[in-house]
Design an enzyme around this catalytic site. Structure first.
Site, short mmCIF file in Angstrom:
data_model
loop_
_atom_site.label_atom_id
_atom_site.label_comp_id
_atom_site.label_asym_id
_atom_site.label_seq_id
_atom_site.Cartn_x
_atom_site.Cartn_y
_atom_site.Cartn_z
N ASP A 1 -11.44 2.61 4.18
CA ASP A 1 -11.83 1.23 3.89
C ASP A 1 -13.35 1.10 3.71
O ASP A 1 -13.84 0.04 3.31
CB ASP A 1 -11.40 0.31 5.04
N GLN B 1 -4.90 -1.65 9.72
CA GLN B 1 -4.68 -2.95 9.09
C GLN B 1 -5.25 -4.06 9.98
O GLN B 1 -4.91 -4.16 11.16
CB GLN B 1 -3.17 -3.15 8.86
N LYS C 1 0.84 -1.21 0.00
CA LYS C 1 0.00 0.00 0.00
C LYS C 1 0.88 1.26 0.00
O LYS C 1 0.60 2.22 -0.73
CB LYS C 1 -0.93 -0.02 1.22
#
Ligand code: NAD
Length: 287
Positions: free
Chosen positions: A119, A96, A52
Site C-alpha cells: 500500500d 485492510q 482484490k
C-alpha cells in the site's frame, strides 16, 4: 460535454500489463503473492477484499487471506504481520483498513516490512516518496496517475488542486503530482473559500468524503476532474463531485461508480508485481 474517463476500461489495460509481468516472473520460477489481512466482517471491507482477490486471480497473482475476528488482540495481529514478513514467498502485505478502535493502525502499518508494503503507507516508503525516490506509491494515486498517462492527459506544468489531505489519498496524490511536475495546491477542511482554488485548477482531484461537494460553478471550463469519493445516497452510488452540474463544464471527468475504484484495485496488482520484481529479482526480469 466532458470526455468520460472509463476507469473500468483503463483498469483492464493495467491488469493486462500486470498479467504479462506476472507471466514473465513465473517463467523465471517466481509467482508473485499478495497476503491480505482482514479483521472483522465489515461488509464494505469484505467486499473490497473480494474484488482484490478476484483481480489477483485474474492476473495470476497468488493470494493468502488471513481472516481475524473483530476482537483480535493487537499482539496477535502483529504476530500475523511478523509471520508474513518472514514468509519468503509473500511479496505484498495488505492490512485492510479501517481496523477496530482498540488496535493502533500506526503500529500495524509500521510493523509491515517496507519491502512488502504493497500500500506504500509505511513511513519509510512515505519518506522515499517525499524524497522523490519512491519504490511504491499508494494504490489510489498510482491508479489515477496511470489513468492520466493512458488517457494522454499530461500533468506537467498544470495547476493540480487536490481537495483532501488524507494519508491514503490526498497527501500521496500531492507527492505523485509534484513528482510529475505539476504545480500542486492541497485544500482541506480548514481551507477558506474552496472555490477560489478549485476554479483555477487544470486538474482537480476530489477526495473529501463529502457527497456532491464540488459543483459546476467551482470548476474551470475544460478542467480534468477526478472524483475519488464513494457514497451510497438514497440507494445510489455517488461521488464527491456533483456529476450533473460538473460534466457540462469539465473537459474530462471520472464517473462514480466505474472511475477511480477499479483503478485502485488494478494499481494494487502493479504494486504486488513490482515488489516481487524488486525483492526477489527473478533472473532476467528487470525491476
Ligand atoms: P478522509 O475522511 O480520510 O479525508 C477527507 C479529507 O477531506 C480530509 O483531509 C479533510 O480535511 C478534507 N475535507 C473534508 N471536508 C472538506 C471540505 N468541505 N472542504 C475541503 N476539504 C474537506 O477521506 P479519504 O480516506 O481520503 O477518502 C475520501 C473519499 O474517497 C471517501 O469518500 C472514500 O470512501 C473515497 N475513497 C475512494 C477510493 C477509491 O478507490 N475510489 C479509495 C480511497 C478512498
Amino acid at each position: 460535454m466532458a470526455v468520460i474517463l472509463d476507469g473500468k476500461r483503463i483498469a483492464d489495460e493495467i491488469l493486462s500489463d500486470a498479467q504479462s509481468r506476472v507471466e514473465q516472473c513465473v517463467r523465471h520460477g517466481v509467482r508473485p503473492k499478495l497476503a491480505v489481512i482482514l479483521v472483522g466482517d465489515h461488509p464494505a471491507s469484505a467486499s473490497y477484499v473480494r474484488s482484490k482477490a478476484r483481480a489477483a486471480e485474474r492476473v495470476g497473482i497468488a493470494t493468502e487471506l488471513v481472516r481475524l475476528p473483530e476482537t483480535v488482540s493487537q499482539a496477535t495481529l502483529l504476530a500475523e504481520v511478523d509471520r508474513l514478513n518472514a514468509a519468503p514467498d509473500v511479496d505484498g502485505i495488505l492490512v485492510q483498513l479501517p481496523l477496530p478502535s482498540h488496535i493502533s493502525e500506526h503500529d500495524v502499518i509500521e510493523r509491515v516490512d517496507p519491502a512488502k508494503d504493497v500500500d506504500g503507507f509505511h513511513p519509510f516508503n512515505v519518506g522515499l516518496q517525499a524524497a522523490g525516490r519512491a519504490r511504491v506509491w499508494p494504490c489510489t494515486p498510482l491508479g489515477i496517475l496511470e489513468m492520466l498517462r493512458r488517457s494522454n492527459l499530461p500533468v506537467h506544468g498544470k495547476h493540480a488542486v487536490i481537495v483532501g489531505r488524507s494519508q491514503i489519498v490526498g497527501r500521496p496524490m500531492a507527492r505523485v503530482l509534484l513528482q510529475e511536475h505539476a504545480t500542486v495546491t492541497v485544500c482541506h477542511s480548514y481551507t477558506k473559500d474552496l472555490r477560489a482554488y478549485t476554479a483555477s485548477a487544470d486538474l482537480l482531484v476530489v477526495a473529501a468524503g463529502r457527497p456532491g461537494l464540488v459543483r459546476g460553478d467551482m470548476v474551470q471550463p475544460g478542467a480534468v476532474v477526478i472524483d475519488v469519493g464513494i457514497h451510497r445516497v438514497d440507494g445510489r452510488i455517488v461521488g464527491d463531485v456533483d456529476f450533473p452540474s460538473v460534466e457540462p463544464v469539465a473537459g474530462a471527468i471520472t464517473p462514480v461508480p466505474g472511475g477511480v475504484g477499479p483503478l485502485t484495485v488494478a494499481a494494487l496488482m502493479l504494486n504486488t508485481v513490482a515488489l516481487c520484481e524488486q525483492r526477489r529479482r527473478p533472473e532476467g526480469v528487470s525491476s
